[in-house]
Design a protein around this motif. Structure first.
Motif, mmCIF file in Angstrom:
data_model
loop_
_atom_site.group_PDB
_atom_site.id
_atom_site.type_symbol
_atom_site.label_atom_id
_atom_site.label_comp_id
_atom_site.label_asym_id
_atom_site.label_seq_id
_atom_site.Cartn_x
_atom_site.Cartn_y
_atom_site.Cartn_z
ATOM 1 N N ASP A 1 17.776 -4.347 -45.118
ATOM 2 C CA ASP A 1 16.924 -4.986 -46.115
ATOM 3 C C ASP A 1 17.744 -5.932 -46.983
ATOM 4 O O ASP A 1 17.328 -7.070 -47.271
ATOM 5 C CB ASP A 1 16.252 -3.944 -47.014
ATOM 6 C CG ASP A 1 15.474 -2.914 -46.203
ATOM 7 O OD1 ASP A 1 14.393 -3.257 -45.675
ATOM 8 O OD2 ASP A 1 15.983 -1.782 -46.044
ATOM 9 N N LEU B 1 12.998 -1.880 -43.595
ATOM 10 C CA LEU B 1 13.236 -2.266 -42.211
ATOM 11 C C LEU B 1 13.724 -1.089 -41.361
ATOM 12 O O LEU B 1 13.369 -0.987 -40.185
ATOM 13 C CB LEU B 1 14.268 -3.409 -42.162
ATOM 14 C CG LEU B 1 13.748 -4.758 -42.678
ATOM 15 C CD1 LEU B 1 14.875 -5.782 -42.774
ATOM 16 C CD2 LEU B 1 12.633 -5.282 -41.777
ATOM 17 N N LEU C 1 8.958 -10.220 -38.273
ATOM 18 C CA LEU C 1 9.213 -9.332 -39.414
ATOM 19 C C LEU C 1 7.894 -8.720 -39.907
ATOM 20 O O LEU C 1 7.819 -7.528 -40.215
ATOM 21 C CB LEU C 1 9.846 -10.131 -40.552
ATOM 22 C CG LEU C 1 11.367 -10.187 -40.637
ATOM 23 C CD1 LEU C 1 11.780 -11.238 -41.664
ATOM 24 C CD2 LEU C 1 11.957 -8.831 -40.967
ATOM 25 N N TRP D 1 19.199 -5.812 -37.300
ATOM 26 C CA TRP D 1 18.575 -6.712 -38.299
ATOM 27 C C TRP D 1 19.599 -7.660 -38.905
ATOM 28 O O TRP D 1 19.304 -8.814 -39.211
ATOM 29 C CB TRP D 1 17.871 -5.888 -39.378
ATOM 30 C CG TRP D 1 16.607 -5.270 -38.878
ATOM 31 C CD1 TRP D 1 16.386 -3.943 -38.611
ATOM 32 C CD2 TRP D 1 15.389 -5.961 -38.516
ATOM 33 N NE1 TRP D 1 15.110 -3.757 -38.129
ATOM 34 C CE2 TRP D 1 14.474 -4.977 -38.055
ATOM 35 C CE3 TRP D 1 14.996 -7.302 -38.530
ATOM 36 C CZ2 TRP D 1 13.194 -5.311 -37.622
ATOM 37 C CZ3 TRP D 1 13.721 -7.634 -38.092
ATOM 38 C CH2 TRP D 1 12.824 -6.642 -37.649
ATOM 39 N N LEU E 1 6.978 -4.800 -40.237
ATOM 40 C CA LEU E 1 6.760 -4.197 -41.566
ATOM 41 C C LEU E 1 5.309 -3.786 -41.768
ATOM 42 O O LEU E 1 4.940 -3.309 -42.837
ATOM 43 C CB LEU E 1 7.186 -5.201 -42.645
ATOM 44 C CG LEU E 1 8.709 -5.394 -42.764
ATOM 45 C CD1 LEU E 1 9.035 -6.644 -43.574
ATOM 46 C CD2 LEU E 1 9.356 -4.150 -43.374
#
Lengths: 218, 30, 218
Positions: free
Chosen positions: A161, A152, A142, A98, A146
């Motif tokens: 995050d 995350l 994303l 990420w 989510l």
């Protein structure tokens, strides 16, 4: 626990990552961002600063033990707790996934879209339209991720995050107006959850999501 | 502080490079 | 030890990072880069692939245990041994510092300079000249760092060397001709040391440094 000074300029979302990480981990972090402690463009060009940080870039971290580090992701990682980094090989790799995604697929388009609205870059209609499309792609990805997750990676806030939220900060403050962001409810819910965490709030203050897409500031 | 944001190296053209690279290697791989 | 499959296309320098990491760590890595195992542009658009890797990007890693990961830095990190990641908090942060540096300060200018010579992008004189200047800055910084060091972090090869070397691979193969690179002897020595490591060689084969700066391929 790390303890040191973070050199940066005010409102630097890259520095926020390290500052928020330190809030979670308890690392003792002094922030030097205004004179006399630090004046961007001057202090970071002095021989003393350049001897520790040859590129002159900020944020830059100097530990009380003398350890020096540049690159915002590395500093944030260093100031993290193990929990924030991910407590399993899979989780820690996902955190880095990420972090990479934020730098590769969010920052270029968020910056291209937001900077003209801050009056710090020339407006270019085509570039802005393309940036919007790129941002849609990133937000859709994303949002899908989510859909079944609060954060995350894992069940709690991680460096993932912190990093992704900070990379979206200016976009939410400046251009992601309700009509645009309504297509990404999971991302909105996640972002608001993050910025309302005490650790985020201490660093970011009250973050106001824009009500209207800011236009370029001629 | 805001003006300083432009000091950082941001690869604004990255999407364009990514797209060109993808097309090139898709082409190379038939 | 991780075991799985890396989906990519041939000669993908981003995938090389994970492959070399696996050589060092002993991770069992199958590479799927040619038909029938994987055809870039087709396989990565199938529902099966997209269900694991929603962005459709490669390199993409799927463990034999089903664990899926994207973003080349995250995959390489996951396939690393602890030694490669850095055996102290400082070292592991320094590894990530160089990984960030490679993506932020090498890849953009290396791509801008090399892509036209491979026929990937239109040649643009101004962009190429700017890229050369940025590359000089990055190489100068690396050269200074390597003046007293054999490797970037610690005394042995780490993920930092693997990542930075791979991000410079096409530049050394295509444009960093002797007259240009002679100003960075420490970087040249370090790069040649890296590519001659058995683990690098197994993945990259014999890397030939260019004798003449390739021009754009109309």
């Amino acid at each position: 626990m790390a303890a040191g000074t973070l050199y940066t300029y005010p409102e630097n979302w890259r520095a926020f990552k390290a500052q928020i990480a330190a809030q979670y981990s308890g690392a003792k972090l002094k922030v030097a961002s205004t004179p006399p402690a630090f004046s961007f463009g001057q202090t970071n060009r002095t021989p003393a600063f350049l001897s520790n940080f040859p590129t002159g870039k900020v944020p830059a971290y100097q530990g009380d033990d003398g350890f020096c580090l540049t690159e915002s992701n590395a500093i944030a990682y260093y100031l993290c707790s193990d929990a924030l980094r991910g407590t399993s090989p899979q989780a820690s790799a996902q955190v880095l996934q990420w972090v990479s995604f934020a730098d590769a697929d969010i920052v270029p388009s968020a910056s291209a879209w937001v900077f003209p609205t801050l009056g710090i870059m020339q407006f270019n209609k085509q570039a802005t339209e393309q940036a919007k499309e790129e941002m849609k792609r990133a937000l859709a990805y994303l949002n899908q991720h989510l859909n079944t997750r609060t954060f995350l990676v894992g069940e709690r806030v991680s460096l993932a995050d912190i990093t992704v939220a900070c990379s979206l900060l200016w976009a939410y403050k400046q251009v992601l107006e309700p009509a645009f962001r309504q297509a990404y409810p999971n991302v909105n819910r996640w972002f608001v959850t993050c910025i309302n965490q005490p650790q985020f709030k201490t660093v970011l203050g009250e973050v106001k999501l824009c009500e209207k897409m800011a236009q370029f500031d001629a | 502080g805001i003006q300083c944001l432009t000091q950082d190296s941001i690869w604004f053209d990255k999407p364009r490079y990514d797209e060109a690279e993808r097309r090139f290697y898709e082409g190379m791989n038939g």
